[in-house]
Scaffold this motif. Structure first.
Motif, PDB file in Angstrom:
ATOM      1  N   GLU A   9       3.927  -8.946   3.002  1.00  0.00           N
ATOM      2  CA  GLU A   9       2.626  -9.449   3.673  1.00  0.00           C
ATOM      3  C   GLU A   9       2.904 -10.806   4.578  1.00  0.00           C
ATOM      4  O   GLU A   9       3.698 -11.557   4.016  1.00  0.00           O
ATOM      5  CB  GLU A   9       1.450  -9.893   2.515  1.00  0.00           C
ATOM      6  CG  GLU A   9       1.285  -8.844   1.659  1.00  0.00           C
ATOM      7  CD  GLU A   9       0.879  -7.374   2.084  1.00  0.00           C
ATOM      8  OE1 GLU A   9       0.138  -7.301   3.173  1.00  0.00           O
ATOM      9  OE2 GLU A   9       1.288  -6.441   1.822  1.00  0.00           O
ATOM     10  N   LYS A  13       4.517  -8.616  11.360  1.00  0.00           N
ATOM     11  CA  LYS A  13       4.777  -7.436  12.157  1.00  0.00           C
ATOM     12  C   LYS A  13       3.723  -7.234  13.055  1.00  0.00           C
ATOM     13  O   LYS A  13       4.211  -6.785  14.196  1.00  0.00           O
ATOM     14  CB  LYS A  13       4.361  -6.273  11.203  1.00  0.00           C
ATOM     15  CG  LYS A  13       5.643  -5.509  10.328  1.00  0.00           C
ATOM     16  CD  LYS A  13       4.980  -4.497   9.620  1.00  0.00           C
ATOM     17  CE  LYS A  13       3.955  -5.180   8.518  1.00  0.00           C
ATOM     18  NZ  LYS A  13       2.624  -4.384   8.633  1.00  0.00           N
ATOM     19  N   GLU A  36      -0.303   2.455   9.916  1.00  0.00           N
ATOM     20  CA  GLU A  36      -0.764   3.209   8.702  1.00  0.00           C
ATOM     21  C   GLU A  36      -1.188   2.152   7.733  1.00  0.00           C
ATOM     22  O   GLU A  36      -0.513   1.181   7.807  1.00  0.00           O
ATOM     23  CB  GLU A  36       0.634   4.061   8.249  1.00  0.00           C
ATOM     24  CG  GLU A  36       0.937   5.069   9.047  1.00  0.00           C
ATOM     25  CD  GLU A  36       1.492   6.248   8.486  1.00  0.00           C
ATOM     26  OE1 GLU A  36       1.851   6.059   7.145  1.00  0.00           O
ATOM     27  OE2 GLU A  36       1.466   7.778   8.845  1.00  0.00           O
ATOM     28  N   LEU A  51      -8.087   0.767   1.227  1.00  0.00           N
ATOM     29  CA  LEU A  51      -8.165  -0.796   1.030  1.00  0.00           C
ATOM     30  C   LEU A  51      -9.413  -1.361   0.472  1.00  0.00           C
ATOM     31  O   LEU A  51      -9.257  -2.600   0.046  1.00  0.00           O
ATOM     32  CB  LEU A  51      -7.985  -1.367   2.544  1.00  0.00           C
ATOM     33  CG  LEU A  51      -6.683  -0.844   3.223  1.00  0.00           C
ATOM     34  CD1 LEU A  51      -6.569  -1.585   4.597  1.00  0.00           C
ATOM     35  CD2 LEU A  51      -5.363  -1.280   2.372  1.00  0.00           C
ATOM     36  N   TYR A  64      -2.733   7.742   0.720  1.00  0.00           N
ATOM     37  CA  TYR A  64      -1.690   7.330   1.769  1.00  0.00           C
ATOM     38  C   TYR A  64      -1.174   8.452   2.487  1.00  0.00           C
ATOM     39  O   TYR A  64      -0.874   8.630   3.787  1.00  0.00           O
ATOM     40  CB  TYR A  64      -0.857   6.292   1.207  1.00  0.00           C
ATOM     41  CG  TYR A  64      -1.143   4.932   1.017  1.00  0.00           C
ATOM     42  CD1 TYR A  64      -1.412   4.469   2.060  1.00  0.00           C
ATOM     43  CD2 TYR A  64      -1.228   4.454  -0.121  1.00  0.00           C
ATOM     44  CE1 TYR A  64      -1.748   2.684   2.158  1.00  0.00           C
ATOM     45  CE2 TYR A  64      -1.445   2.904  -0.384  1.00  0.00           C
ATOM     46  CZ  TYR A  64      -1.819   2.095   0.625  1.00  0.00           C
ATOM     47  OH  TYR A  64      -2.120   0.991   0.791  1.00  0.00           O
ATOM     48  N   ASP A  89       3.283   0.714  12.995  1.00  0.00           N
ATOM     49  CA  ASP A  89       3.021  -0.455  11.923  1.00  0.00           C
ATOM     50  C   ASP A  89       3.071   0.239  10.554  1.00  0.00           C
ATOM     51  O   ASP A  89       1.913   0.811  10.350  1.00  0.00           O
ATOM     52  CB  ASP A  89       1.817  -1.149  12.369  1.00  0.00           C
ATOM     53  CG  ASP A  89       1.826  -2.316  11.609  1.00  0.00           C
ATOM     54  OD1 ASP A  89       2.339  -2.806  10.332  1.00  0.00           O
ATOM     55  OD2 ASP A  89       1.159  -3.441  11.904  1.00  0.00           O
ATOM     56  N   ARG A  90       4.105   0.324   9.986  1.00  0.00           N
ATOM     57  CA  ARG A  90       4.437   0.845   8.355  1.00  0.00           C
ATOM     58  C   ARG A  90       4.282   2.220   8.534  1.00  0.00           C
ATOM     59  O   ARG A  90       3.779   2.942   9.332  1.00  0.00           O
ATOM     60  CB  ARG A  90       3.212   0.633   7.589  1.00  0.00           C
ATOM     61  CG  ARG A  90       3.064  -1.051   7.261  1.00  0.00           C
ATOM     62  CD  ARG A  90       2.188  -1.175   6.090  1.00  0.00           C
ATOM     63  NE  ARG A  90       2.033  -2.704   5.788  1.00  0.00           N
ATOM     64  CZ  ARG A  90       3.178  -3.420   5.012  1.00  0.00           C
ATOM     65  NH1 ARG A  90       4.032  -2.767   4.792  1.00  0.00           N
ATOM     66  NH2 ARG A  90       2.787  -4.719   4.839  1.00  0.00           N
ATOM     67  N   THR A  95       5.560   3.534   1.695  1.00  0.00           N
ATOM     68  CA  THR A  95       5.050   4.152   0.389  1.00  0.00           C
ATOM     69  C   THR A  95       6.067   4.165  -0.745  1.00  0.00           C
ATOM     70  O   THR A  95       5.622   3.675  -1.726  1.00  0.00           O
ATOM     71  CB  THR A  95       4.821   5.569   0.559  1.00  0.00           C
ATOM     72  OG1 THR A  95       4.099   5.821   1.889  1.00  0.00           O
ATOM     73  CG2 THR A  95       3.692   6.401  -0.213  1.00  0.00           C
ATOM     74  N   TYR A  98       5.982   0.226  -1.800  1.00  0.00           N
ATOM     75  CA  TYR A  98       4.843  -0.360  -2.512  1.00  0.00           C
ATOM     76  C   TYR A  98       4.397   0.532  -3.687  1.00  0.00           C
ATOM     77  O   TYR A  98       4.005   0.086  -4.993  1.00  0.00           O
ATOM     78  CB  TYR A  98       3.467  -0.178  -1.738  1.00  0.00           C
ATOM     79  CG  TYR A  98       3.534  -1.474  -0.696  1.00  0.00           C
ATOM     80  CD1 TYR A  98       4.245  -1.664   0.445  1.00  0.00           C
ATOM     81  CD2 TYR A  98       2.780  -2.639  -1.122  1.00  0.00           C
ATOM     82  CE1 TYR A  98       4.227  -2.806   1.319  1.00  0.00           C
ATOM     83  CE2 TYR A  98       2.727  -3.846  -0.245  1.00  0.00           C
ATOM     84  CZ  TYR A  98       3.353  -3.904   0.888  1.00  0.00           C
ATOM     85  OH  TYR A  98       3.177  -4.697   1.810  1.00  0.00           O
ATOM     86  N   GLN A  99       4.395   1.951  -3.520  1.00  0.00           N
ATOM     87  CA  GLN A  99       3.765   3.070  -4.566  1.00  0.00           C
ATOM     88  C   GLN A  99       4.957   3.210  -5.706  1.00  0.00           C
ATOM     89  O   GLN A  99       4.891   3.416  -6.736  1.00  0.00           O
ATOM     90  CB  GLN A  99       3.190   4.267  -3.968  1.00  0.00           C
ATOM     91  CG  GLN A  99       1.747   3.981  -3.569  1.00  0.00           C
ATOM     92  CD  GLN A  99       1.633   3.226  -2.445  1.00  0.00           C
ATOM     93  OE1 GLN A  99       2.140   3.252  -1.470  1.00  0.00           O
ATOM     94  NE2 GLN A  99       0.658   2.161  -2.578  1.00  0.00           N
TER      95      GLN A  99
HETATM   96  P1  TYD Z   1      -2.892  -4.092   6.172  1.00  0.00           P
HETATM   97  O1  TYD Z   1      -3.979  -5.102   5.937  1.00  0.00           O
HETATM   98  O2  TYD Z   1      -2.680  -3.283   7.428  1.00  0.00           O
HETATM   99  O3  TYD Z   1      -1.623  -4.912   5.933  1.00  0.00           O
HETATM  100  P2  TYD Z   1      -0.432  -5.145   6.706  1.00  0.00           P
HETATM  101  O4  TYD Z   1      -0.765  -6.165   7.881  1.00  0.00           O
HETATM  102  O5  TYD Z   1       0.373  -6.038   5.866  1.00  0.00           O
HETATM  103  O6  TYD Z   1       0.156  -4.027   7.141  1.00  0.00           O
HETATM  104  O7  TYD Z   1      -2.801  -3.179   4.957  1.00  0.00           O
HETATM  105  C1  TYD Z   1      -2.096  -2.193   4.768  1.00  0.00           C
HETATM  106  C2  TYD Z   1      -1.635  -2.183   3.402  1.00  0.00           C
HETATM  107  O8  TYD Z   1      -1.281  -0.828   2.781  1.00  0.00           O
HETATM  108  C3  TYD Z   1      -0.551  -2.945   3.005  1.00  0.00           C
HETATM  109  O9  TYD Z   1      -0.828  -3.862   1.963  1.00  0.00           O
HETATM  110  C4  TYD Z   1       0.723  -1.998   2.705  1.00  0.00           C
HETATM  111  C5  TYD Z   1      -0.043  -0.849   2.076  1.00  0.00           C
HETATM  112  N1  TYD Z   1       0.751   0.386   1.942  1.00  0.00           N
HETATM  113  C6  TYD Z   1       0.881   1.107   0.821  1.00  0.00           C
HETATM  114  O10 TYD Z   1       0.754   0.283  -0.185  1.00  0.00           O
HETATM  115  N2  TYD Z   1       1.569   2.193   1.043  1.00  0.00           N
HETATM  116  C7  TYD Z   1       1.791   2.761   2.386  1.00  0.00           C
HETATM  117  O11 TYD Z   1       2.245   3.820   2.472  1.00  0.00           O
HETATM  118  C8  TYD Z   1       1.102   2.166   3.497  1.00  0.00           C
HETATM  119  C9  TYD Z   1       1.387   2.728   4.707  1.00  0.00           C
HETATM  120  C10 TYD Z   1       0.520   0.768   3.377  1.00  0.00           C
END
Ligand code: TYD
Length: 196
Positions: A9, A13, A36, A51, A64, A89-90, A95, A98-99
């Motif tokens: 965070e 990005k 994503e 979210l 996800y 973006d991600r 995954t 985080y997961q």
């Molecule tokens: P977002 O507000 O878009 O955060 P950021 O600007 O940091 O990308 O929220 C996306 C959130 O989802 C971010 O905390 C990361 C999380 N995430 C996962 O946990 N697993 C995933 O597969 C993806 C794509 C995102």
């Protein structure tokens, strides 16, 4: 080129992707910017649920992946087919980080689901913007669920990304703590010029 951007965070990005898109426009590179979770109509709906609601970690994982299946089929695959560069973006590495690394869900299962949802397509390049988590969290103004999990969770996420980076040749780690946004963008552009 299918290019993904990862980070914890507050790593910058979104700013990087915005600046990079402007640069690519100047260079005349047709491209699409997407994110994503989200990036297609149904996936954006799923994003709101992920979210905003509390849920079981497995539910979260499946959502996800469900969002990814929609996004890949309806947005990413068509753009790549048209010869556009896709800046995402991600993607699947989030995954895993985080997961998997942070929440503790088994990595092999996540890898399998990642492959299914993305039709076995891996990014060509992944930029990981690396920043000490305390700095990133201090920057994040409107904390989402993961930001509220706090510093220990974010540290696991970062460690996860760095583990993945060690194994994946497509990863480029950029240490951003001492760089301004223009310098970060410049580093990425320098790398991308090899592919222009
Ligand atoms: P977002 O507000 O878009 O955060 P950021 O600007 O940091 O990308 O929220 C996306 C959130 O989802 C971010 O905390 C990361 C999380 N995430 C996962 O946990 N697993 C995933 O597969 C993806 C794509 C995102």
């Amino acid at each position: 080129m299918f290019i993904t951007f990862e980070g914890t965070e507050g790593c910058g990005k979104s700013t990087l992707i915005r600046n990079l898109s402007t640069r690519l426009q100047t260079l005349g590179v047709p491209h699409l910017v997407t994110r994503e979770p989200g990036g297609s109509r149904t996936a954006e709906e799923i994003r709101k649920v992920i979210l905003n609601e509390e849920m079981d970690p497995l539910t979260e994982l499946f959502l996800y992946e469900a969002a990814r299946a929609e996004h890949f089929r309806n947005t990413i695959a068509p753009a790549l087919k048209q010869g556009k560069w896709v800046l995402c973006d991600r993607f699947t590495d989030s995954t895993l980080a985080y997961q998997g690394y942070a929440r503790g869900i088994a990595l092999p299962m996540i890898r399998t689901l990642n492959r299914i949802a993305s039709h076995r397509k891996s990014p060509d390049l992944t930029f990981f913007l690396d920043l000490p988590v305390e700095i990133g969290l201090a920057r994040a103004s409107d904390p989402n669920r993961f930001e509220r999990e706090g510093v220990e969770f974010q540290k696991k996420v970062r460690k996860g990304f760095l583990e993945i980076a060690k194994k994946e040749k497509r990863f480029r780690v950029i240490r951003v703590s001492k760089l301004d946004p223009d310098q970060v963008c410049e580093k990425v552009v320098r790398e991308l010029r090899k592919y222009l």
